[in-house]
Scaffold this motif. Structure first.
Motif, PDB file in Angstrom:
ATOM      1  N   ASP A  69     -36.028  29.479 -63.723  1.00 39.73           N
ATOM      2  CA  ASP A  69     -34.668  29.270 -64.236  1.00 39.73           C
ATOM      3  C   ASP A  69     -34.366  27.788 -64.100  1.00 39.73           C
ATOM      4  N   GLY A  70     -34.553  27.049 -65.205  1.00 44.12           N
ATOM      5  CA  GLY A  70     -34.408  25.600 -65.146  1.00 44.12           C
ATOM      6  C   GLY A  70     -35.502  25.013 -64.275  1.00 44.12           C
ATOM      7  N   LYS A  71     -35.105  24.197 -63.306  1.00 47.45           N
ATOM      8  CA  LYS A  71     -36.108  23.580 -62.427  1.00 47.45           C
ATOM      9  C   LYS A  71     -36.438  24.438 -61.210  1.00 47.45           C
ATOM     10  N   TYR A  72     -35.813  25.583 -61.075  1.00 43.76           N
ATOM     11  CA  TYR A  72     -36.030  26.457 -59.917  1.00 43.76           C
ATOM     12  C   TYR A  72     -36.849  27.685 -60.286  1.00 43.76           C
ATOM     13  N   VAL A  73     -37.656  28.140 -59.319  1.00 38.67           N
ATOM     14  CA  VAL A  73     -38.359  29.406 -59.439  1.00 38.67           C
ATOM     15  C   VAL A  73     -37.754  30.337 -58.405  1.00 38.67           C
ATOM     16  N   TYR A  74     -37.345  31.494 -58.857  1.00 46.15           N
ATOM     17  CA  TYR A  74     -36.765  32.502 -57.969  1.00 46.15           C
ATOM     18  C   TYR A  74     -37.818  33.572 -57.711  1.00 46.15           C
ATOM     19  N   TYR A  75     -38.056  33.841 -56.438  1.00 48.56           N
ATOM     20  CA  TYR A  75     -39.049  34.835 -56.043  1.00 48.56           C
ATOM     21  C   TYR A  75     -38.362  36.110 -55.584  1.00 48.56           C
ATOM     22  N   ARG A  76     -39.004  37.228 -55.891  1.00 49.05           N
ATOM     23  CA  ARG A  76     -38.503  38.525 -55.439  1.00 49.05           C
ATOM     24  C   ARG A  76     -39.686  39.452 -55.209  1.00 49.05           C
ATOM     25  N   VAL A  77     -39.439  40.489 -54.421  1.00 48.39           N
ATOM     26  CA  VAL A  77     -40.456  41.518 -54.224  1.00 48.39           C
ATOM     27  C   VAL A  77     -40.696  42.185 -55.572  1.00 48.39           C
ATOM     28  N   ARG A  78     -41.933  42.496 -55.877  1.00 45.63           N
ATOM     29  CA  ARG A  78     -42.324  42.976 -57.206  1.00 45.63           C
ATOM     30  C   ARG A  78     -41.505  44.165 -57.696  1.00 45.63           C
ATOM     31  N   ASN A  79     -41.332  45.189 -56.844  1.00 44.93           N
ATOM     32  CA  ASN A  79     -40.629  46.387 -57.307  1.00 44.93           C
ATOM     33  C   ASN A  79     -40.160  47.225 -56.116  1.00 44.93           C
ATOM     34  N   GLN A  80     -39.540  48.335 -56.426  1.00 43.43           N
ATOM     35  CA  GLN A  80     -39.002  49.207 -55.385  1.00 43.43           C
ATOM     36  C   GLN A  80     -40.105  49.800 -54.517  1.00 43.43           C
ATOM     37  N   LEU A  81     -41.270  50.041 -55.066  1.00 44.45           N
ATOM     38  CA  LEU A  81     -42.369  50.593 -54.270  1.00 44.45           C
ATOM     39  C   LEU A  81     -42.769  49.648 -53.132  1.00 44.45           C
ATOM     40  N   VAL A  82     -42.818  48.357 -53.414  1.00 44.49           N
ATOM     41  CA  VAL A  82     -43.143  47.379 -52.362  1.00 44.49           C
ATOM     42  C   VAL A  82     -42.018  47.332 -51.334  1.00 44.49           C
ATOM     43  N   ARG A  83     -40.763  47.384 -51.788  1.00 46.93           N
ATOM     44  CA  ARG A  83     -39.627  47.429 -50.845  1.00 46.93           C
ATOM     45  C   ARG A  83     -39.713  48.672 -49.966  1.00 46.93           C
ATOM     46  N   ASP A  84     -40.052  49.804 -50.572  1.00 50.39           N
ATOM     47  CA  ASP A  84     -40.198  51.044 -49.804  1.00 50.39           C
ATOM     48  C   ASP A  84     -41.312  50.919 -48.772  1.00 50.39           C
ATOM     49  N   LEU A  85     -42.401  50.282 -49.155  1.00 49.76           N
ATOM     50  CA  LEU A  85     -43.513  50.086 -48.231  1.00 49.76           C
ATOM     51  C   LEU A  85     -43.087  49.215 -47.050  1.00 49.76           C
ATOM     52  N   LEU A  86     -42.342  48.152 -47.310  1.00 42.35           N
ATOM     53  CA  LEU A  86     -41.845  47.291 -46.235  1.00 42.35           C
ATOM     54  C   LEU A  86     -40.930  48.071 -45.288  1.00 42.35           C
ATOM     55  N   THR A  87     -40.075  48.912 -45.850  1.00 41.25           N
ATOM     56  CA  THR A  87     -39.199  49.742 -45.027  1.00 41.25           C
ATOM     57  C   THR A  87     -40.019  50.719 -44.196  1.00 41.25           C
ATOM     58  N   MET A  88     -41.051  51.288 -44.797  1.00 44.28           N
ATOM     59  CA  MET A  88     -41.920  52.217 -44.066  1.00 44.28           C
ATOM     60  C   MET A  88     -42.622  51.501 -42.911  1.00 44.28           C
ATOM     61  N   PHE A  89     -43.079  50.272 -43.142  1.00 40.20           N
ATOM     62  CA  PHE A  89     -43.688  49.485 -42.062  1.00 40.20           C
ATOM     63  C   PHE A  89     -42.707  49.347 -40.902  1.00 40.20           C
TER      64      PHE A  89
END
Length: 97
Positions: A58-78
């Motif tokens: 987005d312009g000069k910035y790159v915004y990072y996020r977790v790929r999807n809900q499955l990865v978020r769920d995995l992090l929560t499970m950890f």
């Protein structure tokens, strides 16, 4: 097993936790982790290469996020599993950082 490599370093786990609920720029992640930009950028590249995160320009910035809900769920499970076994981990004599 490249996917699992993304979870094999403390800084990468901290990054994943930082962006688990909202996308952030490198600078925001650096501030969250109180780290240095070069190190964080290298770990972000690893996480992206492992397929765990995505970046959005987005312009000069790159915004990072977790790929999807499955990865978020995995992090929560950890988190849930770690809470359940944390006493055993603390007592482990074979623990290697």
């Amino acid at each position: 097993m490249k996917f699992l490599h993304g979870f094999s370093h403390k800084t990468r786990i901290q990054i994943l936790e930082s962006i688990k609920t909202e996308e952030k720029t490198v600078s925001q992640i650096v501030d969250d982790l109180n780290g240095n930009q070069s190190n964080i950028s290298q770990h972000l590249a690893c996480l992206k290469g492992c397929g765990l995160i995505v970046g959005r320009q987005d312009g000069k910035y790159v915004y990072y996020r977790v790929r999807n809900q499955l990865v978020r769920d995995l992090l929560t499970m950890f988190d849930v599993v770690l809470e359940d076994v944390q006493n055993d981990i603390a007592c482990c004599k074979n623990h290697i950082d």
